[in-house]
Design a protein around this motif. Structure first.
Motif, mmCIF file in Angstrom:
data_model
loop_
_atom_site.group_PDB
_atom_site.id
_atom_site.type_symbol
_atom_site.label_atom_id
_atom_site.label_comp_id
_atom_site.label_asym_id
_atom_site.label_seq_id
_atom_site.Cartn_x
_atom_site.Cartn_y
_atom_site.Cartn_z
ATOM 1 N N PRO A 127 -59.557 32.855 -50.171
ATOM 2 C CA PRO A 127 -58.678 33.961 -49.798
ATOM 3 C C PRO A 127 -57.481 33.454 -49.010
ATOM 4 C CG PRO A 127 -60.591 33.899 -48.361
ATOM 5 C CD PRO A 127 -60.821 32.837 -49.398
ATOM 6 N N LEU A 128 -56.518 34.328 -48.837
ATOM 7 C CA LEU A 128 -55.285 33.974 -48.139
ATOM 8 C C LEU A 128 -55.273 34.590 -46.754
ATOM 9 C CD1 LEU A 128 -52.952 34.772 -51.141
ATOM 10 C CD2 LEU A 128 -53.529 32.479 -50.328
ATOM 11 N N HIS A 129 -54.940 33.774 -45.735
ATOM 12 C CA HIS A 129 -54.803 34.355 -44.400
ATOM 13 C C HIS A 129 -53.345 34.750 -44.176
ATOM 14 C CE1 HIS A 129 -53.025 30.686 -42.791
ATOM 15 N NE2 HIS A 129 -54.128 29.971 -43.020
ATOM 16 N N LEU A 130 -53.082 35.373 -43.041
ATOM 17 C CA LEU A 130 -51.757 35.919 -42.780
ATOM 18 C C LEU A 130 -50.670 34.850 -42.805
ATOM 19 C CD1 LEU A 130 -50.076 38.397 -42.111
ATOM 20 C CD2 LEU A 130 -50.630 38.045 -39.691
ATOM 21 N N GLY A 131 -50.990 33.636 -42.334
ATOM 22 C CA GLY A 131 -50.005 32.550 -42.367
ATOM 23 C C GLY A 131 -49.602 32.200 -43.792
ATOM 24 N N HIS A 132 -50.587 32.156 -44.712
ATOM 25 C CA HIS A 132 -50.270 31.885 -46.122
ATOM 26 C C HIS A 132 -49.352 32.973 -46.674
ATOM 27 C CE1 HIS A 132 -54.515 29.902 -46.374
ATOM 28 N NE2 HIS A 132 -53.615 29.041 -45.929
ATOM 29 N N LEU A 133 -49.705 34.222 -46.395
ATOM 30 C CA LEU A 133 -48.926 35.344 -46.918
ATOM 31 C C LEU A 133 -47.501 35.350 -46.362
ATOM 32 C CD1 LEU A 133 -51.706 38.053 -46.734
ATOM 33 C CD2 LEU A 133 -50.818 36.955 -48.800
ATOM 34 N N ARG A 134 -47.356 35.016 -45.091
ATOM 35 C CA ARG A 134 -46.012 34.950 -44.501
ATOM 36 C C ARG A 134 -45.189 33.820 -45.129
ATOM 37 N NH1 ARG A 134 -47.805 36.304 -38.300
ATOM 38 N NH2 ARG A 134 -47.541 38.557 -38.465
ATOM 39 N N THR A 135 -45.845 32.699 -45.389
ATOM 40 C CA THR A 135 -45.153 31.581 -46.033
ATOM 41 C C THR A 135 -44.709 31.967 -47.434
ATOM 42 O OG1 THR A 135 -46.428 29.986 -44.751
ATOM 43 C CG2 THR A 135 -45.360 29.164 -46.743
ATOM 44 N N MET A 136 -45.569 32.667 -48.165
ATOM 45 C CA MET A 136 -45.199 33.127 -49.507
ATOM 46 C C MET A 136 -44.031 34.097 -49.452
ATOM 47 S SD MET A 136 -48.856 33.700 -51.360
ATOM 48 C CE MET A 136 -50.011 32.348 -51.555
ATOM 49 N N THR A 137 -44.038 34.989 -48.468
ATOM 50 C CA THR A 137 -42.924 35.924 -48.303
ATOM 51 C C THR A 137 -41.633 35.170 -48.027
ATOM 52 O OG1 THR A 137 -44.383 37.651 -47.464
ATOM 53 C CG2 THR A 137 -42.048 37.858 -46.928
ATOM 54 N N GLN A 138 -41.718 34.187 -47.151
ATOM 55 C CA GLN A 138 -40.539 33.376 -46.827
ATOM 56 C C GLN A 138 -39.994 32.696 -48.080
ATOM 57 O OE1 GLN A 138 -41.267 30.620 -43.618
ATOM 58 N NE2 GLN A 138 -39.350 29.538 -43.933
ATOM 59 N N LEU A 139 -40.882 32.128 -48.883
ATOM 60 C CA LEU A 139 -40.454 31.459 -50.115
ATOM 61 C C LEU A 139 -39.847 32.447 -51.103
ATOM 62 C CD1 LEU A 139 -43.366 28.927 -50.468
ATOM 63 C CD2 LEU A 139 -40.930 28.324 -50.454
ATOM 64 N N ALA A 140 -40.456 33.621 -51.228
ATOM 65 C CA ALA A 140 -39.909 34.637 -52.128
ATOM 66 C C ALA A 140 -38.508 35.045 -51.676
ATOM 67 C CB ALA A 140 -40.840 35.844 -52.187
ATOM 68 N N GLU A 141 -38.313 35.154 -50.372
ATOM 69 C CA GLU A 141 -36.994 35.489 -49.844
ATOM 70 C C GLU A 141 -35.983 34.375 -50.110
ATOM 71 O OE1 GLU A 141 -38.489 38.377 -46.155
ATOM 72 O OE2 GLU A 141 -38.032 36.252 -45.761
ATOM 73 N N MET A 142 -36.465 33.155 -50.217
ATOM 74 C CA MET A 142 -35.605 32.008 -50.498
ATOM 75 C C MET A 142 -35.304 31.864 -51.987
ATOM 76 S SD MET A 142 -37.568 29.399 -47.899
ATOM 77 C CE MET A 142 -36.779 27.894 -48.428
ATOM 78 N N GLY A 143 -36.031 32.605 -52.821
ATOM 79 C CA GLY A 143 -35.769 32.569 -54.256
ATOM 80 C C GLY A 143 -36.875 31.991 -55.110
ATOM 81 N N ALA A 144 -37.941 31.523 -54.496
ATOM 82 C CA ALA A 144 -39.059 30.976 -55.271
ATOM 83 C C ALA A 144 -39.869 32.107 -55.893
ATOM 84 C CB ALA A 144 -39.959 30.123 -54.380
ATOM 85 N N VAL A 145 -40.566 31.789 -56.968
ATOM 86 C CA VAL A 145 -41.495 32.720 -57.601
ATOM 87 C C VAL A 145 -42.906 32.213 -57.330
ATOM 88 C CG1 VAL A 145 -42.297 33.740 -59.767
ATOM 89 C CG2 VAL A 145 -39.840 33.302 -59.416
ATOM 90 N N ILE A 146 -43.709 33.051 -56.683
ATOM 91 C CA ILE A 146 -45.099 32.701 -56.423
ATOM 92 C C ILE A 146 -45.914 33.223 -57.603
ATOM 93 C CG2 ILE A 146 -47.021 32.876 -54.792
ATOM 94 C CD1 ILE A 146 -44.453 31.596 -53.615
ATOM 95 N N ALA A 147 -46.510 32.322 -58.362
ATOM 96 C CA ALA A 147 -47.207 32.692 -59.602
ATOM 97 C C ALA A 147 -48.597 32.072 -59.638
ATOM 98 C CB ALA A 147 -46.386 32.252 -60.812
ATOM 99 N N PRO A 148 -49.536 32.628 -58.860
ATOM 100 C CA PRO A 148 -50.903 32.095 -58.895
ATOM 101 C C PRO A 148 -51.465 32.188 -60.311
ATOM 102 C CG PRO A 148 -50.634 33.664 -57.097
ATOM 103 C CD PRO A 148 -49.413 33.773 -57.960
#
Length: 197
Positions: free
Chosen positions: A128-149
């Motif tokens: 599972p993902l903890h809050l730090g992982h989710l915040r990092t993913m949000t940061q990356l999405a804001e930077m333009g990355a696509v998170i595609a598990p």
């Protein structure tokens, strides 16, 4: 100016190295030039998960670079490519990309992809993902990355692990406008059925 038909592929140390292997095979089949960088952790994962040597993995790519080679072509914004996929992407790799403090060619190439406003697709392998992982993913999405598990789609009625891998890889390639013919799409015939008609 159109980007050349080539893609940067990163394979990090998360479980799921089969995703990167399949991605390289598919790119070769559809005529897209692949530029590969494999992390040291990924080499360890490869030994645990597959009956394949690192040299065999590297041979699947058109061009392969050492993870420590920060002077490689893919470390420069002047290297033209459609973008980059990290498959699989570990949380460590994801976090390093998010901070911009890159220590290997893999994360430097990803950082360059973002700064050049090219698609960066991260096939993050963690649960599972903890809050730090989710915040990092949000940061990356804001930077333009696509998170595609690599999440399986069961409507396609997968019968094998290869079916699951193909769907994940095919959907990641969709993000670059590349149809590898390996995805069973909702409401459409299977790829093999399309070829038979």
């Amino acid at each position: 100016m159109t980007a050349p038909s080539r893609l940067v592929v990163g394979i990090s140390g998360a479980s799921g190295v089969i995703l990167g292997i399949r991605l390289l095979s598919v790119l070769r089949r559809i005529g897209v030039e692949s530029h590969l960088v494999v992390s040291r952790s990924a080499e360890v994962t490869l030994a645990h998960e597959m009956d394949m040597k690192v040299a065999e993995l590297r041979a699947l790519a058109n061009v392969s670079y050492a993870a420590a080679d920060i002077g490689a072509a893919i470390a420069s914004g002047s290297f033209r490519a459609m973008g980059m996929i990290v498959a699989p992407c570990s949380v460590r790799t994801m976090s390093e990309i998010a901070t911009g403090v890159t220590s290997t060619l893999l994360t430097r190439a990803a950082d360059v992809t973002l700064k050049e406003r090219r698609p960066l697709v991260l096939m993050v392998r963690e649960t599972p993902l903890h809050l730090g992982h989710l915040r990092t993913m949000t940061q990356l999405a804001e930077m333009g990355a696509v998170i595609a598990p690599p999440v399986p789609a069961f409507y396609s009625r997968p019968q094998t692990i290869d079916d699951l891998v193909d769907h994940a890889v095919g959907r990641a390639l969709d993000l670059f406008g590349l149809d590898a013919g390996i995805v069973r799409r909702w409401g459409e015939p299977a790829p093999a059925e399309v070829l038979e008609t």
